[in-house]
Design an enzyme around this catalytic site. Structure first.
Site, PDB file in Angstrom:
ATOM      1  N   GLU B  66       0.814  -1.219   0.000  1.00 59.18           N
ATOM      2  CA  GLU B  66       0.000   0.000   0.000  1.00 59.18           C
ATOM      3  C   GLU B  66       0.845   1.266   0.000  1.00 59.18           C
ATOM      4  OE1 GLU B  66      -0.538  -2.632   1.913  1.00 59.18           O
ATOM      5  OE2 GLU B  66      -2.632  -3.264   1.710  1.00 59.18           O
ATOM      6  N   HIS B 135     -11.209  -4.903  10.468  1.00 57.45           N
ATOM      7  CA  HIS B 135     -11.910  -4.859   9.176  1.00 57.45           C
ATOM      8  C   HIS B 135     -13.285  -4.214   9.294  1.00 57.45           C
ATOM      9  CE1 HIS B 135      -8.892  -8.009   8.458  1.00 57.45           C
ATOM     10  NE2 HIS B 135      -9.055  -7.827   7.161  1.00 57.45           N
TER      11      HIS B 135
END
Lengths: 328, 340
Positions: B66, B135
């Protein structure tokens, strides 16, 4: 390799300009911080990371640059910016926090950004590496033969950004040259205490790309190696990882007592000052006589003085201008 | 912007993908990068169908890097492209936040306005399906706290497409957050409002303008994301109890439509703020401050907030359901404020 004389002269001129700029910034940085050092005081407040001694890593790529090539540099950016041809007046004005600066006084010396030439730098270790990958990706999209150079220190080679960026560039075969400026110390920590292998150029094999070590702080050696890597990138053969052994003649930042490097190290380092060595070599080889070098010094020093005068004559931004430019 | 009436209904997920598709079709500088955005079509479908149309050069599957690919989006944006880059879950910000807030969000400012960074950072947010604390977060308050990024959170399909097109055309970095529970995914429980009419032609929804999702007179419920639907459900219950709730969907946190909050509070004189993000130092405090600064003398009761308490989102169903803002909690809060 036969190097055209004009390239040798150009590299010498640029080294002289860089060194003079750093010397004058250093003088002016300290001039109004005495007798007691106060980092926030004076014409140039804040941290100041100067690159005296690291000129070869910057000037060696200069003759190979083409308009539109992108460079991302580090928290110690002046030598690379000057070598790429960033407007010296605006750069000086930014360092002095003036309205006429590259960033209107909002960035300072660690955050210099220029559109033409295409230059950026960052105060965060390794931050510019993915940006160079993205610049190269944009060049591919646009179908130009421009390339991106990513400068970083040997300390940055232990950042995740190093691994992610080189892997991406190699995977996508992008026109990037990763240039590690190994000045042997990450602030106070010597490379041997931070890095599992002696040479970061060996890490290139982990990404299947060429890795080249330049073991001397010599603009000619840098010129040759960077020329080959930049040509390779420009013709579409992908990235390279270059490591250049260089010297940071002064402390990590101005005001650094530099007690972590012993006197013997510093003495040896000063003995091999690349500006002195290169000047001597040019004289010995009959390329630039002592008189010619003196003339170059006078001309380059004048350019630096002009930039400093421009900066000092420029107004400060209005305080409330702090609110401008958060968004386009 | 006015658009032609349409009977065609889309889910929010398909509306997002359509917005990207239409901009890519007319602007060659737009491309997509991220994990599983290619053949998979995005884990949450945000890039569905794009690979087949635009190919792997413009719909780029990335390694799990990322920092590398979000930083590359910044570099590409500086050099004339308009990248859309996906952070699969907002919770993953921890591995790449330097590129987001120290770099993407600051370069325009540092450059004194000389360099534009038109990145759209798409990311999935929200809980409610037992995915636990890495998450399930929304974290929009944190992104909104950091200057230099617009923060957009659509709750409906119509807004999702229009805000995506606006985000791509914007010259600033835009963090575009889509709530998993509002997308209309086949594999997740959905609000019945997840599907709605969406015009086929491209259109913009301006970033920074709130939307009155339901008009009311007794209490204002300000919220964003999936909680808009919970607030609309709550408003139906409240109506049966004789309380008329106005639901304000902020649609973006940066810029924040403060005037819309003030106008609604002046009208109803009571305020509930619902936020799926953590309660402290976040959106609820900012909205209440906005109301106090702009409509203090109109307030007939202390504002109330319904937010996620300051705990990581827990896994077990009952724990999570108790933790996240629910329709029942909104009903109770609004009824309490309305009767005080």
């Amino acid at each position: 390799m036969e190097i055209p004389k004009e390239h040798l002269v150009d590299m010498y001129e640029t080294m002289v300009k860089i060194r003079r700029f750093e010397e004058r910034i250093r003088e002016m940085y300290f001039a109004d911080k005495l007798p007691a050092f106060d980092i926030a005081a004076g014409l140039i407040p804040g941290e100041m990371h100067l690159a005296a001694g690291q000129e070869p890593v910057a000037v060696g790529m200069r003759p190979h640059l083409q308009p539109g090539d992108a460079i991302t540099a580090t928290h110690r950016p002046h030598h690379v910016a000057i070598a790429q041809g960033v407007d010296l007046n605006k750069m000086a004005a930014e360092i002095f926090g003036r309205e006429t600066g590259l960033g209107r006084g909002k960035g300072g010396h660690m955050h210099l950004f220029s559109v033409e030439p295409n230059f950026g730098c960052s105060g965060i270790i390794g931050e510019g590496m993915p940006v160079a990958v993205g610049a190269a990706l944009a060049f591919r999209f646009k179908g130009t033969d421009n390339i991106a150079l990513s400068y970083f220190g040997e300390g940055a080679a232990n950042q995740g950004a190093f691994h992610e960026s080189i892997n991406l560039a190699a995977l996508w075969k992008l026109p990037v040259v990763f240039v590690c400026e190994d000045n042997a110390y990450a602030i106070s920590v010597p490379k041997a205490a931070s890095t599992a292998i002696p040479d970061n150029s060996d890490r290139a094999s982990a990404y299947g790309i060429p890795g080249v070590l330049v073991s001397e702080n010599d603009p000619v050696a840098v010129y040759e190696v960077m020329g080959a890597a930049m040509d390779r990138a420009r013709r579409g053969d992908g990235p390279s990882l270059i490591e250049i052994k260089t010297d940071r003649l002064w402390g990590h930042f101005e005001g650094d007592a530099d007690a972590y490097r012993d006197d013997e190290f510093k003495e040896e380092m000063n003995q091999r000052d690349p500006l002195v060595v290169f000047g001597q070599r040019l004289a010995d080889e009959g390329i630039l006589s002592a008189d010619e070098q003196t003339a170059i010094q006078e001309a380059q020093h004048a350019i630096v003085e002009e930039a400093l005068e421009f900066a000092l004559a420029s107004p400060y931004p209005k305080p409330e201008a702090a609110l401008d430019h958060v968004f386009a | 912007m006015t658009t032609a009436a349409t009977d065609r209904k889309l889910t929010m997920q398909k509306a997002i993908a359509e917005g990207i598709f239409q901009e890519m079709d007319v602007d060659p500088s737009v491309f997509v990068m991220g994990e599983d955005v290619g053949v998979y079509g995005g884990i949450f479908g945000s890039t569905e169908g794009l690979l087949a149309k635009f190919g792997p050069d413009r719909i780029i599957d990335t390694p799990i890097s990322e920092t590398g690919f979000i930083g590359a989006a910044v570099g590409a944006a500086i050099n004339g492209m308009r990248p859309i880059v996906e952070l699969m879950f907002v919770d993953f910000f921890g591995v790449c936040m330097d590129q987001i807030y120290n770099n993407m969000a600051k370069i325009h400012y540092f450059s004194g306005g000389n360099i534009k960074v038109p990145v759209v950072l798409t990311t999935a947010v929200g809980g409610g399906y037992s995915d636990a604390g890495q998450h399930s977060q929304t974290l929009w308050g944190m992104f909104a706290h950091l200057p230099g990024m617009k923060v957009v959170v659509p709750s409906s399909a119509y807004d999702a497409k229009g805000l995506m097109i606006s985000a791509i055309r914007d010259d600033n970095p835009v963090v575009y957050m889509f709530h998993k529970g509002a997308l209309g995914l086949g594999w997740m429980v959905n609000n019945p409002r997840a599907t709605e009419p969406v015009p086929e032609e491209p259109y913009e929804v301006p970033i920074g303008e709130a939307r009155i999702a339901r008009e009311g007179t007794d209490v204002t419920v300000v919220t964003i994301g999936l909680s808009v639907h919970k607030a609309l459900d709550a408003a139906e219950t409240l109506e049966s109890q004789g309380v008329s709730a106005e639901v304000l969907d902020l649609r973006s946190l940066v810029p924040l439509d403060r005037q819309a909050v003030i106008n609604s509070v002046k009208k109803t004189q009571r305020l509930v703020v619902v936020d799926e993000d953590y309660q402290s130092f976040g959106m609820t405090g900012e909205i209440i401050t906005t109301a106090v600064e702009g409509a203090f003398e109109y307030l007939d009761a202390p504002p109330v907030r319904v937010a996620t308490p300051d705990v990581p989102i827990p896994y077990s169903h009952g724990l999570e359901e108790w933790t996240l803002p629910s329709t029942e909690r909104i009903v109770a809060a609004a009824a309490g404020v309305a009767s005080s």
